[in-house]
Design a protein around this motif. Structure first.
Motif, mmCIF file in Angstrom:
data_model
loop_
_atom_site.group_PDB
_atom_site.id
_atom_site.type_symbol
_atom_site.label_atom_id
_atom_site.label_comp_id
_atom_site.label_asym_id
_atom_site.label_seq_id
_atom_site.Cartn_x
_atom_site.Cartn_y
_atom_site.Cartn_z
ATOM 1 N N ASP A 11 6.905 84.620 89.615
ATOM 2 C CA ASP A 11 5.862 85.363 88.936
ATOM 3 C C ASP A 11 4.501 84.943 89.483
ATOM 4 O O ASP A 11 4.347 83.881 90.076
ATOM 5 C CB ASP A 11 5.912 85.138 87.417
ATOM 6 C CG ASP A 11 6.425 83.752 87.042
ATOM 7 O OD1 ASP A 11 5.846 82.765 87.535
ATOM 8 O OD2 ASP A 11 7.391 83.668 86.279
ATOM 9 N N LEU A 52 7.803 88.927 89.145
ATOM 10 C CA LEU A 52 8.435 89.373 90.379
ATOM 11 C C LEU A 52 9.942 89.512 90.136
ATOM 12 O O LEU A 52 10.436 89.317 89.025
ATOM 13 C CB LEU A 52 8.130 88.387 91.496
ATOM 14 C CG LEU A 52 6.624 88.190 91.779
ATOM 15 C CD1 LEU A 52 6.418 87.206 92.925
ATOM 16 C CD2 LEU A 52 5.938 89.519 92.081
ATOM 17 N N GLU A 53 10.673 89.842 91.185
ATOM 18 C CA GLU A 53 12.075 90.222 91.008
ATOM 19 C C GLU A 53 12.912 89.150 90.314
ATOM 20 O O GLU A 53 13.655 89.450 89.369
ATOM 21 C CB GLU A 53 12.712 90.552 92.365
ATOM 22 C CG GLU A 53 14.180 90.938 92.245
ATOM 23 C CD GLU A 53 14.828 91.224 93.582
ATOM 24 O OE1 GLU A 53 16.064 91.080 93.668
ATOM 25 O OE2 GLU A 53 14.118 91.600 94.534
ATOM 26 N N LEU A 54 12.821 87.895 90.752
ATOM 27 C CA LEU A 54 13.688 86.874 90.191
ATOM 28 C C LEU A 54 13.389 86.645 88.711
ATOM 29 O O LEU A 54 14.305 86.469 87.901
ATOM 30 C CB LEU A 54 13.540 85.567 90.970
ATOM 31 C CG LEU A 54 14.553 84.481 90.608
ATOM 32 C CD1 LEU A 54 15.982 84.960 90.847
ATOM 33 C CD2 LEU A 54 14.283 83.210 91.400
ATOM 34 N N GLU A 56 12.241 88.860 86.583
ATOM 35 C CA GLU A 56 12.778 89.992 85.826
ATOM 36 C C GLU A 56 14.294 89.912 85.718
ATOM 37 O O GLU A 56 14.876 90.220 84.670
ATOM 38 C CB GLU A 56 12.370 91.308 86.490
ATOM 39 C CG GLU A 56 10.943 91.721 86.186
ATOM 40 C CD GLU A 56 10.757 92.008 84.707
ATOM 41 O OE1 GLU A 56 11.370 92.954 84.188
ATOM 42 O OE2 GLU A 56 10.003 91.265 84.058
ATOM 43 N N ARG A 57 14.960 89.496 86.784
ATOM 44 C CA ARG A 57 16.418 89.402 86.738
ATOM 45 C C ARG A 57 16.862 88.351 85.727
ATOM 46 O O ARG A 57 17.779 88.579 84.943
ATOM 47 C CB ARG A 57 16.982 89.091 88.123
ATOM 48 C CG ARG A 57 16.805 90.225 89.122
ATOM 49 C CD ARG A 57 17.749 90.076 90.292
ATOM 50 N NE ARG A 57 19.131 90.291 89.875
ATOM 51 C CZ ARG A 57 20.195 89.964 90.624
ATOM 52 N NH1 ARG A 57 20.009 89.393 91.811
ATOM 53 N NH2 ARG A 57 21.414 90.192 90.199
#
Length: 211
Positions: A11, A52-54, A56-57
């Motif tokens: 993030d 960021l992606e990680l 959110e996952r």
């Protein structure tokens, strides 16, 4: 035991200091419609977080972890997501990754939440992979959140409110049938195969509920 995964940036954070409540609201009104960022404010300090992606996952997988537990344990759930928790009288505001009513479901199920009348969510979840300048333990304790989960990409902290302060626990009082290693294993598998992770975990929970 910790989750077997790397520690990349999950993030981005931007922090402002010495803002009063009015200035915070003005900044949020200006930026919120044009960004997916989340805003957290505590006594003059504003932190704007862009996941960021990680990040959110992890947040979505932890939510699935909770939903499976609720369903298999026969509980009720009102999901708040990142609903803004404004407490002007406390000079604090937060938009957590996930918020839930479970124990107090019956008190809030039939109406929109008003924190001047309704209790705080029973469980708040925050994924903080990068450093935060805010004392989120103090923030959510002041709001009266009974249980607070923090996950930094490796470690899961389970914090319960005791006499106005958080005390770390080995297990969640809401979901005592699972251990920290269960979440770590679930996330490890889910990062590669979400469906297999859900099938495996759901079966594990059913076995323990029936035991």
């Amino acid at each position: 035991m910790t989750a077997s995964c790397p520690k990349p940036i999950g993030d981005k954070r931007l922090t402002f200091h010495n803002l009063d409540w009015s200035a915070f609201q003005q900044i949020k009104t200006l930026l919120a419609p044009n960004t997916r960022a989340r805003f957290t404010y505590d006594h003059g300090t504003l932190e704007i977080t862009q996941a960021l992606e990680l990040h959110e996952r992890y947040a979505r997988m932890i939510e699935r972890f909770i939903q499976i537990l609720v369903m298999e344990m026969g509980l009720k759930l009102k999901t708040m997501g990142s609903t803004t928790l404004d407490r002007e009288e406390l000079d604090r505001s937060a938009e957590p990754d996930n918020g839930y009513y479970i124990q107090n479901y019956a008190l809030v199920a039939d109406h929109e939440i008003n924190l001047s009348q309704d209790p705080a969510p029973d469980l708040i979840v925050e994924v903080d992979i990068t450093h935060t300048d805010l004392n989120k333990n103090r923030l959510y304790a002041a709001m009266g959140v009974p249980e607070f989960w923090r996950f930094n990409g490796k470690n899961w902290q389970i914090l319960t409110l005791t006499e106005g302060e958080y005390v770390e626990q080995d297990r969640s009082p809401t979901f005592p049938i699972v251990t920290k290693s269960d979440l770590y294993e679930f996330l490890k598998v889910a990062l590669n195969d979400e469906i297999t992770a859900e099938i495996n975990f759901r079966q594990l929970v059913r076995t323990r509920v029936q035991a």
